[in-house]
Design a protein around this motif. Structure first.
Motif, mmCIF file in Angstrom:
data_model
loop_
_atom_site.group_PDB
_atom_site.id
_atom_site.type_symbol
_atom_site.label_atom_id
_atom_site.label_comp_id
_atom_site.label_asym_id
_atom_site.label_seq_id
_atom_site.Cartn_x
_atom_site.Cartn_y
_atom_site.Cartn_z
ATOM 1 N N HIS A 89 74.506 41.176 75.101
ATOM 2 C CA HIS A 89 75.009 39.838 75.475
ATOM 3 C C HIS A 89 76.296 39.452 74.728
ATOM 4 O O HIS A 89 76.633 39.989 73.512
ATOM 5 C CB HIS A 89 73.900 38.783 75.212
ATOM 6 N N ARG A 90 77.375 38.982 75.572
ATOM 7 C CA ARG A 90 78.459 38.714 75.130
ATOM 8 C C ARG A 90 78.472 37.523 73.763
ATOM 9 O O ARG A 90 79.222 37.709 72.968
ATOM 10 C CB ARG A 90 79.346 38.059 76.062
ATOM 11 N N HIS A 147 74.232 28.024 81.636
ATOM 12 C CA HIS A 147 74.393 28.875 80.504
ATOM 13 C C HIS A 147 75.940 28.867 80.074
ATOM 14 O O HIS A 147 76.589 29.922 79.927
ATOM 15 C CB HIS A 147 73.723 30.173 80.436
ATOM 16 N N ARG A 170 74.178 52.184 79.755
ATOM 17 C CA ARG A 170 73.554 50.788 79.072
ATOM 18 C C ARG A 170 72.222 50.505 79.645
ATOM 19 O O ARG A 170 71.833 50.967 80.634
ATOM 20 C CB ARG A 170 74.331 49.570 79.748
ATOM 21 N N ARG A 195 65.974 32.562 75.720
ATOM 22 C CA ARG A 195 65.258 32.490 76.944
ATOM 23 C C ARG A 195 64.538 33.735 76.984
ATOM 24 O O ARG A 195 63.460 33.562 77.813
ATOM 25 C CB ARG A 195 66.489 32.764 77.884
HETATM 26 C C1 SDX Z 1 73.565 37.822 81.842
HETATM 27 O O1 SDX Z 1 77.315 35.350 79.713
HETATM 28 C C2 SDX Z 1 76.197 34.917 80.014
HETATM 29 O O2 SDX Z 1 75.781 33.832 79.349
HETATM 30 C C3 SDX Z 1 75.407 35.956 81.133
HETATM 31 C C4 SDX Z 1 74.002 35.317 81.223
HETATM 32 C C5 SDX Z 1 73.944 33.792 82.150
HETATM 33 O O3 SDX Z 1 72.917 33.175 81.704
HETATM 34 O O4 SDX Z 1 74.748 33.642 82.748
HETATM 35 O O5 SDX Z 1 73.322 35.025 80.112
HETATM 36 C C6 SDX Z 1 73.233 36.173 82.387
HETATM 37 O O6 SDX Z 1 74.228 38.204 82.692
HETATM 38 C C7 SDX Z 1 72.727 38.370 80.970
HETATM 39 C C8 SDX Z 1 73.169 39.910 80.556
HETATM 40 C C9 SDX Z 1 72.694 40.772 81.768
HETATM 41 N N1 SDX Z 1 73.230 42.289 81.988
HETATM 42 C C10 SDX Z 1 72.764 43.094 81.357
HETATM 43 O O7 SDX Z 1 71.549 43.206 80.806
HETATM 44 C C11 SDX Z 1 73.527 44.438 81.615
HETATM 45 C C12 SDX Z 1 73.537 45.176 80.381
HETATM 46 N N2 SDX Z 1 74.249 44.658 79.299
HETATM 47 C C13 SDX Z 1 75.782 44.887 79.091
HETATM 48 O O8 SDX Z 1 76.136 45.464 80.081
HETATM 49 C C14 SDX Z 1 76.497 44.170 78.207
HETATM 50 O O9 SDX Z 1 75.538 43.761 77.008
HETATM 51 C C15 SDX Z 1 76.851 42.534 78.757
HETATM 52 C C16 SDX Z 1 77.645 42.818 79.950
HETATM 53 C C17 SDX Z 1 75.842 41.576 78.793
HETATM 54 C C18 SDX Z 1 77.835 42.281 77.452
HETATM 55 O O10 SDX Z 1 79.091 43.066 77.465
HETATM 56 P P1 SDX Z 1 80.164 42.741 76.311
HETATM 57 O O11 SDX Z 1 79.924 41.538 75.557
HETATM 58 O O12 SDX Z 1 81.472 42.877 77.056
HETATM 59 O O13 SDX Z 1 79.979 43.964 75.550
HETATM 60 P P2 SDX Z 1 80.868 45.326 75.645
HETATM 61 O O14 SDX Z 1 80.669 45.806 77.161
HETATM 62 O O15 SDX Z 1 81.919 45.190 75.041
HETATM 63 O O16 SDX Z 1 79.849 46.446 75.002
HETATM 64 C C19 SDX Z 1 80.004 46.506 73.361
HETATM 65 C C20 SDX Z 1 79.448 47.662 72.859
HETATM 66 C C21 SDX Z 1 79.890 48.894 73.873
HETATM 67 O O17 SDX Z 1 79.768 50.226 72.864
HETATM 68 P P3 SDX Z 1 81.181 50.741 72.514
HETATM 69 O O18 SDX Z 1 81.687 51.386 73.725
HETATM 70 O O19 SDX Z 1 81.964 49.668 71.751
HETATM 71 O O20 SDX Z 1 80.531 52.021 71.778
HETATM 72 O O21 SDX Z 1 78.085 47.691 73.092
HETATM 73 C C22 SDX Z 1 77.571 48.627 74.096
HETATM 74 C C23 SDX Z 1 78.835 48.924 74.808
HETATM 75 O O22 SDX Z 1 78.628 50.184 75.297
HETATM 76 N N3 SDX Z 1 76.604 48.211 74.782
HETATM 77 C C24 SDX Z 1 75.568 48.581 75.297
HETATM 78 C C25 SDX Z 1 74.671 47.378 75.968
HETATM 79 N N4 SDX Z 1 75.486 46.413 76.096
HETATM 80 C C26 SDX Z 1 76.655 46.975 75.286
HETATM 81 N N5 SDX Z 1 74.963 49.815 75.163
HETATM 82 C C27 SDX Z 1 73.674 50.209 75.673
HETATM 83 N N6 SDX Z 1 73.029 49.147 76.498
HETATM 84 C C28 SDX Z 1 73.438 47.911 76.747
HETATM 85 N N7 SDX Z 1 72.832 47.020 77.389
#
Ligand code: SDX
Length: 364
Positions: A252-253, A178, A246, A261
């Protein structure tokens, strides 16, 4: 020079391995739509595509399967180590230790033969530990089963159901690679120092273990268990968001649209467990969560990611949730190795900068 938090939007390498297009939701391995590979090819074929640049011919496929199968038997010293690790150790910590305990010929450059030694051994490391915790025996290795079927056989000691093998194979293909995710980047940084493949993979496993990355699917299962019924979903999810927490399986970033997927795995899990009340709860919870994320995080474009329905597929094939991230490790070892081979081919040590904002001593 300025700091870019999380290196968001920074490209650190060119690659032919995969395209992850977050705006259009396009997902490609070396010129092939991954969702098509997931329903038409084997996991071994896709690993061959990633490592050698093309889908294998009949003869190449046979040779590659033999190369992988040659490493199904766990070395004795690794079995001993897995036996001695305390029972309360996290399965990903055990897997990290098991991989780093493997031995192999040569250090640099890393090769597909070395990658096969790890990819072949990972299923047995996971299964050996699972049996140790259950007090049962790891069944004898077989050479007549595919990589995916053999993993399920090692875990249960029985011939796996065809539908479970097909569902898990789709999952393994969809999660094999990925782009420059955190764990892949970690592996490439270690490899860029001309360190060995096992050190690079151990670093990658450490990164994948995190709940923000690969640790999410078991958290999704825990979330659905806590919610329990559709009626409780909105209150539970709202409570999380009110506390600024969260929702696992969302956001997702890169993907600022639905993770392709997630859609593919939703279909796979629906075929397997569509009538199961747990699956209905997952579907309804997803809908409610997406609505609440729009309400609480307007403009953030937070959608379902791979992990939400990865949990549904892994549960439907009968894996316990403590094996979800180890199974993700099994598939992503293919992508990590492909990137590490890439790094070695055009290597330059990865060494970014940092901006000093501490005090300066007097000039002497
Ligand atoms: C994988 O990178 C990849 O390709 C990863 C992956 C792979 O195949 O390798 O796709 C696999 O890791 C998928 C992601 C699995 N993780 C989760 O489901 C955990 C929950 N999701 C997050 O914590 C978050 O969305 C990330 C870590 C996946 C991405 O984080 P970012 O891009 O750094 O976003 P951020 O932390 O800067 O958040 C931006 C805003 C924030 O709000 P504000 O503080 O600006 O108000 O969005 C919010 C965050 O609080 N936010 C969420 C959220 N994800 C982001 N709020 C609630 N629930 C969420 N899941």
């Amino acid at each position: 020079m300025k700091v870019i938090p999380g290196l968001e939007g920074i490209a650190v390498a060119e690659t032919e391995l995969s395209l992850v297009d977050g705006e259009k939701g396009h997902f490609v391995y070396r010129g092939h739509w991954v969702k098509e590979l997931a329903v038409s090819r084997t996991f071994e074929d896709v690993v061959h595509l990633l490592w050698y640049g093309h889908l294998p011919s009949e003869e190449e496929g046979k040779r590659f399967r033999e190369l992988l199968n040659a490493h199904r038997e766990l070395p004795g010293h690794v079995k001993d180590i897995l036996e001695r690790i305390p029972s309360d150790a996290d399965m990903m910590s055990v897997l990290r230790t098991g991989v780093s305990a493997l031995t192999m010929e040569g250090d640099w450059p890393p090769s597909p033969e070395q990658g096969a030694a790890v990819l072949g051994a990972v299923p047995a490391i996971i299964a050996a530990r699972a049996h140790r915790l259950r007090g049962t025996q790891l069944p004898p290795v077989r050479k007549d089963l595919s990589h995916t079927a053999h993993y399920l056989y090692l875990l249960t000691g029985e011939n796996p159901a065809g539908a479970h093998v097909r569902a898990l194979e789709a999952y393994l293909i969809l999660t094999a690679e990925h782009g420059m995710n955190a764990s892949t980047f970690a592996g490439r940084v270690v490899a860029s120092a001309q360190s060995d493949l096992l050190s690079a993979l151990t670093a990658a496993i450490g990164a994948l273990k995190g709940p923000l990355h690969g640790g999410a699917p078991s958290e999704v299962e825990g979330m659905l268990e806590e919610i329990g019924t559709v009626e409780r979903a909105e209150g539970w999810l709202r409570g999380k968001l009110e506390k600024g927490e969260r929702l696992m399986g969302f956001g997702h970033r890169v993907y600022k649209t639905r993770d392709p997927r997630a859609e593919a795995l939703r279909r796979v899990s629906e075929e397997l467990a569509g009538e199961n009340p747990w699956f209905r709860l997952a579907l309804e919870t997803e809908k409610i969560a997406l609505g609440l994320l729009k309400e609480y995080k307007p403009g953030r474009r937070l959608y379902t990611n791979v992990e939400f329905y990865a949990a549904a597929v892994l549960r439907a094939v009968g894996l316990p949730k403590e094996l979800y991230t180890p199974t993700f490790t099994l598939s992503r070892t293919a992508g990590w190795c492909a990137h590490i081979f890439d790094q070695a081919r055009q290597n330059r040590i990865i060494r970014p900068q940092s901006l000093y904002n501490g005090p300066m001593p007097e000039e002497r």
